[in-house]
Each structure stands twice: as structure tokens, then as C-alpha cells.
Write a protein that holds these residues in place. Structure first.
Motif, PDB file in Angstrom:
ATOM      1  N   VAL A  40       0.768  -1.132   0.125  1.00 21.22           N
ATOM      2  CA  VAL A  40       0.015  -0.023  -0.295  1.00 21.22           C
ATOM      3  C   VAL A  40       0.867   1.347   0.181  1.00 21.22           C
ATOM      4  O   VAL A  40       0.698   2.282  -0.789  1.00 21.22           O
ATOM      5  CB  VAL A  40      -1.191  -0.150   1.160  1.00 21.22           C
ATOM      6  CG1 VAL A  40      -1.782   1.513   1.296  1.00 21.22           C
ATOM      7  CG2 VAL A  40      -2.083  -1.172   0.961  1.00 21.22           C
ATOM      8  N   SER A  44       1.109   3.600  -3.178  1.00 21.11           N
ATOM      9  CA  SER A  44       0.591   5.230  -3.119  1.00 21.11           C
ATOM     10  C   SER A  44       1.806   6.039  -3.518  1.00 21.11           C
ATOM     11  O   SER A  44       1.418   7.137  -4.148  1.00 21.11           O
ATOM     12  CB  SER A  44       0.511   5.415  -1.606  1.00 21.11           C
ATOM     13  OG  SER A  44      -0.417   4.825  -1.043  1.00 21.11           O
ATOM     14  N   GLY A  48       1.008   8.297  -6.808  1.00 18.11           N
ATOM     15  CA  GLY A  48       1.406   9.756  -6.819  1.00 18.11           C
ATOM     16  C   GLY A  48       2.224  10.295  -7.807  1.00 18.11           C
ATOM     17  O   GLY A  48       1.973  11.494  -8.441  1.00 18.11           O
ATOM     18  N   VAL A  63      -5.028  11.424  -3.500  1.00 17.71           N
ATOM     19  CA  VAL A  63      -4.276  11.738  -2.070  1.00 17.71           C
ATOM     20  C   VAL A  63      -5.358  11.896  -0.888  1.00 17.71           C
ATOM     21  O   VAL A  63      -5.324  11.533   0.147  1.00 17.71           O
ATOM     22  CB  VAL A  63      -3.547  12.934  -2.261  1.00 17.71           C
ATOM     23  CG1 VAL A  63      -3.303  13.465  -1.117  1.00 17.71           C
ATOM     24  CG2 VAL A  63      -2.562  12.826  -3.325  1.00 17.71           C
ATOM     25  N   LEU A  66      -6.687   8.734   0.112  1.00 18.29           N
ATOM     26  CA  LEU A  66      -5.879   8.007   1.131  1.00 18.29           C
ATOM     27  C   LEU A  66      -5.668   8.642   2.334  1.00 18.29           C
ATOM     28  O   LEU A  66      -5.730   7.875   3.452  1.00 18.29           O
ATOM     29  CB  LEU A  66      -4.413   8.240   0.210  1.00 18.29           C
ATOM     30  CG  LEU A  66      -4.102   7.145  -0.666  1.00 18.29           C
ATOM     31  CD1 LEU A  66      -2.710   7.617  -1.358  1.00 18.29           C
ATOM     32  CD2 LEU A  66      -3.998   5.725  -0.180  1.00 18.29           C
ATOM     33  N   ALA A  70      -6.765   5.443   4.899  1.00 18.00           N
ATOM     34  CA  ALA A  70      -5.371   4.946   5.286  1.00 18.00           C
ATOM     35  C   ALA A  70      -5.498   4.403   6.460  1.00 18.00           C
ATOM     36  O   ALA A  70      -5.116   3.269   7.182  1.00 18.00           O
ATOM     37  CB  ALA A  70      -4.333   5.561   4.762  1.00 18.00           C
ATOM     38  N   SER A  92       1.044   6.363   3.836  1.00 19.08           N
ATOM     39  CA  SER A  92       0.575   6.247   2.469  1.00 19.08           C
ATOM     40  C   SER A  92       0.293   7.605   1.628  1.00 19.08           C
ATOM     41  O   SER A  92       0.780   7.831   0.791  1.00 19.08           O
ATOM     42  CB  SER A  92      -0.528   5.182   2.327  1.00 19.08           C
ATOM     43  OG  SER A  92       0.246   3.808   2.633  1.00 19.08           O
ATOM     44  N   PRO A  93      -0.638   8.503   2.348  1.00 16.46           N
ATOM     45  CA  PRO A  93      -0.951   9.603   1.724  1.00 16.46           C
ATOM     46  C   PRO A  93       0.099  10.722   1.794  1.00 16.46           C
ATOM     47  O   PRO A  93       0.242  11.452   0.921  1.00 16.46           O
ATOM     48  CB  PRO A  93      -2.300  10.123   2.678  1.00 16.46           C
ATOM     49  CG  PRO A  93      -2.002   9.529   4.004  1.00 16.46           C
ATOM     50  CD  PRO A  93      -1.575   8.132   3.738  1.00 16.46           C
ATOM     51  N   ALA A  96       2.129   9.498  -1.016  1.00 11.33           N
ATOM     52  CA  ALA A  96       1.441  10.080  -2.596  1.00 11.33           C
ATOM     53  C   ALA A  96       1.590  11.505  -2.572  1.00 11.33           C
ATOM     54  O   ALA A  96       2.021  12.059  -3.774  1.00 11.33           O
ATOM     55  CB  ALA A  96      -0.008   9.773  -2.395  1.00 11.33           C
TER      56      ALA A  96
END
Length: 480
Positions: A40, A44, A48, A63, A66, A70, A92-93, A96
Motif C-alpha cells: 500500500v 501510494s 502519486g 491523495v 488516502l 488509510a 501512504s497519503p 502520495a
């Protein structure tokens, strides 16, 4: 390419993203959960990088969702694996966001714009904190914390690069926040009444002491996110953005969002939301003010119905009464002790702690913004957060840069299209003494709202006209 072909292409991409999110959540209940811990965050980052160069609206949507989902995915994986081992998914975000990091040439070109002159000071303090962190802390800790500070800023700078399409980006933010408010708000209400097993397990393992008890009607709602305060601020943004929408969905999103916001028991977010809503009501035209007041009246009536539940009534009443008796509030007293400790530390560390010095209480791994420096919770006070990180001189430079950017974004004249953005920014600024704004998720909200306003004004200044209507053809991404 025809209009129908463009529209079909955009919808197909959205369907792919929805399918990916559904599969990731479903996979958290299977043996694939262990692999998702690595997959993941990697997907991401790569997603991104790809989307930031291919499609503005899809990248922003990617984004945002996420950030929305997430933390819940992390809790589901933790519950399946039987331990807190999926903390990397929280990054993860942020990863990204890092996918849109500008090239050095792009960054230099942006910093030459007059409206971004204050950003030079922000970038300079980040470089300084990286140097101090390199001297004092391990490289791994330095990289982990630097990403939580730099990722949201990289995303915000991407918005400025794409300023010619700021109308499209504003619409994407508005629509996705409105939909996210509805989805997260409904889950938040469900969480309060029923409390899913993965949420209860996470609460039992969490070091957060003010999140409530892991049982129905005892939790301070955090919905799909990882803390009531963070969730509350996202909901405030969603409600404020929804007031500018003309879609019927807003009549569902605003009441649901307000109910969920009340269940967070987040006093600072309540205050920020009131400040933001007052700003909107003051600057919107009379017809729109009436619409907003009617929507708020309906929401208040729904809250009144909700408060008939004894547990809800008791919880909200106790939290509202705390405004008039802060001296006996355990949360306020804990913050005061933390601030006294922070003042002592600030006096002892002239050069600051730099990036890489924060850690969680358990020492179990990366914190991605939920961190402490020797017992001082950085999520509890934005002023402490940058003062302890940048030190004496660095804090002054950072404060001047931040103040200049906020003033540039808020000062008159501002077009009506920016009213929800400015209101959202104000809702965060008034909370600075009670929450850390400059790393991880809150930083995403802060820098995005600042840069959206500056991008809008810079685009209008350079073109000399108002914004063009939004186009569905977002496949060509501008470079500076």
C-alpha cells in the motif's frame, strides 16, 4: 478526443481507484494483509508520481481518499494480524504527496514569484531542521520525520504549479471533501453506536488517553481516521467546502458531518468551525447566507434529536460545560504541564531538535506526525511544535514566513470562490495553540488551503480575468 470520450476516460479512472480501495480493505481480512503493509505505501508513492504528471483531478482525489481511509485500513490489518505492525500504512497519503515533489528548477522558479517570497523562509527552515537532524539523530529517523513535514508542502507547491487550472482543483477539493464528509460522518455515527472490532482493538492498544472507552457510546468518534481531533478538522473542512457547493448532496453531507463533529468532543475544532462558518456567512451574498442558515437550522434540529439519546446528551453536556470550568478539565491540565516542560526545553535548546528527534511513547517505530519530544506531545500545540523543532532563530524565521503566507492568502480583496478556502484556513489558524499544524495530516490541510488561495490570486493577476469554467480534459499537466 470528443467530450464523451474524455468523460468516459475520467469515469473509468475513478472506477479503478474505487476498486483498488475496496480490494485493499477486503484484503486486510485475508492472508494478503501482511503484504499490504509494504504494498500500500509503495503503490501510494508510485501512484502519486504517475497521477501528478497525468491528471490533476485524479491525483487530488487519490491523495484525499488516502488521507480519508488509510488509518482505518491500518487498524483492520492490525486487528487481523493481532498486533500493531501496520503503522507504515499511515504514511501512504504522505508518500502520495511526495510524488508531486517539484524538481529543483521548478522550485526555484516558484520561489521567484512575488506572492511566494515568504515560502523561501519556510523552505530554508526545513533545510535547517534537516541539517540539525543529520547532526543529532539517526538517518532513518531524520528521513521519516522530514517526509511528514515536507510531503504536505510538496503537494501544496504542486497546486501552485497547476494554478492555471485552479478552478478545476477547487471543484475537485469541494466535491471530494463533501463526499468524504458524508462517508466518514456516517461511519463515525456507526462507530459511536456499534464500534467495530478493529476500532476497539486499536483503542485498547493506543497510547492516546483522551479517546474515550472502547465500547459503544463511550468512544470519542474518530471515524476512518486515527484521532478525534484530526477527524474533526477534516469534517470542518468538508462542511465549509460543502456550503459553496450547488449539488444536492450538500443537504446530506452537512447535517451528517455536524452530527459526527459533535460526537468527536473536539472543543478546538468546534471553535474553529464556528469561526470558519461566521467568516462564510459574513462574506457570502444574502441569498446564499439564507441557504446556509436554513441548512444549519436543519442540522441543529437533527442534533437536538440525537441529543435525546441519554449517552449522547450526557457526553455533549459534559463537554460543553467544560468550557466554563477549564481548571478542572484533565485535558487542559495535561496541556498546561506539557507547555511548562516545553518552555524549559526551548530555553535549553537554542538550535532546536531538528527533524528526527520525535518518537512515539512505545518506541515501536515511525510515528508519522503523532509524536513526542521527551514527553511533549507535538500534536497538542502548533507553537511548541515549530519552536522545539527549529530552535530560537529558526522559529522566528518560520513564524515570519508563515505569517506572510497567511496574510497573502487572506488579505482583501478575495473573490467569493475563495471564501470557503479562507474560512477553512482560519478554522485551523485559531486552533494553533491546541494542535500541531505543521506535520502529517494537519499540515496537508494547512498548506493546501494556503496555496490554493495564493494560486487563485496569482492566476487572476497573470491572466487579468476571472477563472475559466472547469474543463473535463485534465490529462495535460502543466509544468512551470
Amino acid at each position: 478526443m470528443t467530450h464523451d470520450q474524455i468523460k468516459s476516460r475520467v469515469l473509468n479512472r475513478r472506477n479503478v481507484f474505487i476498486a483498488c480501495f475496496v480490494l485493499a480493505i477486503a484484503g486486510s481480512f485475508t492472508p494478503l494483509a501482511q503484504g499490504e503493509i509494504v504494498l500500500v505505501p509503495l503503490a501510494s508513492l508510485l501512484g502519486g508520481v504517475y497521477l501528478s504528471r497525468r491528471s490533476r483531478s485524479q491525483y487530488i482525489t487519490f491523495v484525499l481518499w488516502l488521507f480519508f481511509l488509510a488509518p482505518m485500513l491500518r487498524r483492520m490489518i492490525d486487528a487481523h494480524l493481532g498486533g500493531a505492525s501496520a503503522s507504515a500504512i499511515i504514511a501512504s497519503p504522505i508518500l502520495a504527496c511526495m510524488g508531486a515533489t517539484p524538481y529543483p528548477k521548478q522550485l526555484w522558479g516558484m520561489l521567484n514569484f512575488g506572492r511566494l517570497k515568504w515560502m523561501v523562509l519556510i523552505v530554508a527552515t526545513y533545510a535547517y531542521a534537516s541539517f540539525v537532524g543529520y547532526m543529532l539523530h539517526s538517518p532513518i529517523a531524520l528521513v521519516q520525520e522530514a517526509i511528514t513535514w515536507a510531503g504536505p508542502l510538496a503537494f501544496a507547491l504542486y497546486l501552485f504549479v497547476q494554478r492555471e487550472h485552479v478552478a478545476e482543483m477547487l471543484e475537485t477539493f469541494r466535491d471530494q471533501f463533501m463526499l468524504g464528509t458524508l462517508v466518514m460522518g456516517l461511519y463515525g455515527i456507526y462507530q459511536y453506536v456499534f464500534l467495530a472490532p478493529w476500532d476497539a482493538t486499536w483503542m485498547e492498544q493506543s497510547t492516546l488517553s483522551t479517546i474515550g472507552t472502547p465500547e459503544p457510546f463511550g468512544v470519542r468518534v474518530f471515524s476512518t481516521m486515527n484521532a478525534p481531533q484530526t477527524f474533526a478538522d477534516f469534517i470542518v473542512f468538508g462542511i465549509l467546502f460543502s456550503t459553496a457547493s450547488t449539488r444536492r448532496l450538500r443537504f446530506f453531507a452537512i447535517p451528517v458531518g455536524l452530527m459526527a463533529l459533535g460526537l468527536t468532543n473536539s472543543r478546538s475544532a468546534w471553535i474553529g468551525g464556528v469561526v470558519g462558518m461566521c467568516f462564510i456567512i459574513f462574506f457570502f451574498p444574502a441569498k446564499r447566507r439564507l441557504q446556509i442558515m436554513m441548512a444549519l437550522l436543519g442540522s441543529v434540529l437533527l442534533l437536538a434529536v440525537l441529543s435525546q439519546v441519554p449517552e449522547v446528551n450526557e457526553q455533549l453536556t459534559r463537554r460543553l460545560q467544560s468550557f466554563t470550568d477549564l481548571k478542572t478539565d484533565s485535558s487542559v491540565n495535561a496541556r498546561m504541564l506539557s507547555q511548562e516542560h516545553a518552555i524549559t526545553m526551548f530555553g535549553d535548546r537554542a538550535f532546536g531538535n531538528g527533524f528526527g528527534g520525535s518518537s512515539d511513547d512505545t518506541g515501536s517505530g515511525p510515528t508519522f506526525g503523532v509524536a513526542t519530544i521527551q514527553g511533549v506531545y507535538l500534536a497538542d500545540n502548533g507553537i511548541e511544535q515549530f519552536m522545539l523543532t527549529f530552535g530560537w532563530f529558526g522559529s522566528v524565521v518560520f513564524a515570519i514566513g508563515l505569517g506572510g503566507l497567511v496574510f497573502t492568502c487572506l488579505h482583501a480583496p478575495s473573490p467569493q470562490e475563495l471564501t470557503p478556502v479562507n474560512a477553512a484556513l482560519l478554522s485551523l489558524i485559531v486552533q494553533m495553540p491546541t494542535m500541531g499544524l505543521f506535520a502529517s495530516t494537519p499540515a496537508f490541510l494547512l498548506w493546501s488551503s494556503i496555496m490554493m488561495g495564493i494560486a487563485y490570486k496569482e492566476n487572476v493577476r497573470s491572466s487579468g480575468t476571472t477563472l475559466k469554467p472547469v474543463s473535463l480534459n485534465d490529462t495535460q499537466v502543466q509544468t512551470i
